[in-house]
Design a protein around this motif. Sequence first.
Motif, mmCIF file in Angstrom:
data_model
loop_
_atom_site.group_PDB
_atom_site.id
_atom_site.type_symbol
_atom_site.label_atom_id
_atom_site.label_comp_id
_atom_site.label_asym_id
_atom_site.label_seq_id
_atom_site.Cartn_x
_atom_site.Cartn_y
_atom_site.Cartn_z
ATOM 1 N N ASP A 130 0.834 -1.213 0.000
ATOM 2 C CA ASP A 130 0.000 0.000 0.000
ATOM 3 C C ASP A 130 0.866 1.259 0.000
ATOM 4 O OD1 ASP A 130 -2.237 -1.560 0.017
ATOM 5 O OD2 ASP A 130 -2.721 -1.246 2.123
ATOM 6 N N ASN A 180 0.952 4.105 -2.792
ATOM 7 C CA ASN A 180 0.662 5.503 -2.422
ATOM 8 C C ASN A 180 1.725 6.457 -2.936
ATOM 9 O OD1 ASN A 180 -1.710 5.042 -1.154
ATOM 10 N ND2 ASN A 180 -0.833 4.860 0.905
ATOM 11 N N GLU A 181 2.983 6.006 -2.860
ATOM 12 C CA GLU A 181 4.079 6.863 -3.318
ATOM 13 C C GLU A 181 3.925 7.235 -4.790
ATOM 14 O OE1 GLU A 181 7.843 5.011 -2.357
ATOM 15 O OE2 GLU A 181 7.356 5.146 -0.217
ATOM 16 N N GLU A 182 3.303 6.373 -5.560
ATOM 17 C CA GLU A 182 3.095 6.648 -6.988
ATOM 18 C C GLU A 182 1.649 7.090 -7.266
ATOM 19 O OE1 GLU A 182 5.300 6.843 -9.432
ATOM 20 O OE2 GLU A 182 6.895 6.358 -8.020
ATOM 21 N N ASN A 183 0.959 7.455 -6.196
ATOM 22 C CA ASN A 183 -0.448 7.900 -6.330
ATOM 23 C C ASN A 183 -1.338 6.871 -7.020
ATOM 24 O OD1 ASN A 183 -0.163 10.440 -5.095
ATOM 25 N ND2 ASN A 183 0.877 11.166 -6.945
ATOM 26 N N ILE A 184 -1.086 5.627 -6.714
ATOM 27 C CA ILE A 184 -1.946 4.566 -7.253
ATOM 28 C C ILE A 184 -2.815 4.056 -6.109
ATOM 29 C CG2 ILE A 184 -1.989 2.248 -8.263
ATOM 30 C CD1 ILE A 184 0.722 2.856 -9.520
ATOM 31 N N SER A 185 -4.107 4.018 -6.343
ATOM 32 C CA SER A 185 -4.976 3.499 -5.279
ATOM 33 C C SER A 185 -5.073 1.983 -5.429
ATOM 34 C CB SER A 185 -6.359 4.139 -5.351
ATOM 35 O OG SER A 185 -7.039 3.640 -6.469
ATOM 36 N N SER A 233 -7.518 0.554 -7.787
ATOM 37 C CA SER A 233 -7.372 0.637 -9.250
ATOM 38 C C SER A 233 -6.622 -0.561 -9.832
ATOM 39 C CB SER A 233 -6.657 1.931 -9.645
ATOM 40 O OG SER A 233 -5.307 1.870 -9.236
ATOM 41 N N ARG A 245 6.274 1.768 -10.796
ATOM 42 C CA ARG A 245 6.291 2.782 -11.870
ATOM 43 C C ARG A 245 5.974 2.132 -13.221
ATOM 44 N NH1 ARG A 245 10.243 5.146 -8.476
ATOM 45 N NH2 ARG A 245 11.944 3.979 -9.402
ATOM 46 N N LYS A 295 2.353 1.551 -13.360
ATOM 47 C CA LYS A 295 1.627 2.818 -13.550
ATOM 48 C C LYS A 295 1.466 3.136 -15.037
ATOM 49 C CE LYS A 295 1.489 7.474 -11.679
ATOM 50 N NZ LYS A 295 2.179 8.480 -10.871
ATOM 51 N N GLU A 314 -1.999 3.901 -16.809
ATOM 52 C CA GLU A 314 -2.272 5.207 -17.420
ATOM 53 C C GLU A 314 -2.727 5.076 -18.863
ATOM 54 O OE1 GLU A 314 1.348 7.272 -16.603
ATOM 55 O OE2 GLU A 314 0.534 8.139 -14.761
#
Length: 186
Positions: free
Chosen positions: A57, A61-66, A69, A169, A172, A176
Amino acid sequence: MTTLRNCVACGLCENRQNIVCPDGDVNSPVAFVGEAPGKREDETGLPFQGRSGKVLDALLNEENISRSSIYITNTVKCRPPGNREPTKEEMAACLPNLKEELQNRRLIVALGRTAARDLLGREIKLADELNKLTTINILGKEIDMIATYHPAASFYNSKVKDALSETIRIAKKYLEGYKTASTIKI
Ligand code: URA
């Protein structure tokens, strides 16, 4: 995963409190696959709830991923007694469930050597495969996959966190907007 309820496909059913069902977005393009539920997961019926889950988690969070998602699951859905590694037989019994769960993903992230071995179908040295994009065939579809450390490995080695951050990353990029493997720079 229609067959999960009351599953008795392997001996792990004998000691479980709960079948640990996947968490997150059932339609997510990105799936994270852990090894097996632990004590907390067995109690709650959800994957990555304990100490490893907190690490995962925090990295997300550090990569703004919930967490909501992505899709989070395990190679086996029931806790091996004493948190031992699931046997090859137990993983084989659960593999049809896993394949069904993964068949429509764009990227599969194997968390740890055991999950990577299950998905690749061969023994691996994690250091050789770390964060390298490969493709695997899941029910006739070619799907991108990377192997990385299990979050629990970061308890003992801080460098593991850097590799896991790199993994997140990469994930992500897939969240995206899916691009073909040749256009994703990792
Ligand atoms: N470790 C895993 O591999 N999976 C979980 O769900 C929890 C801890």
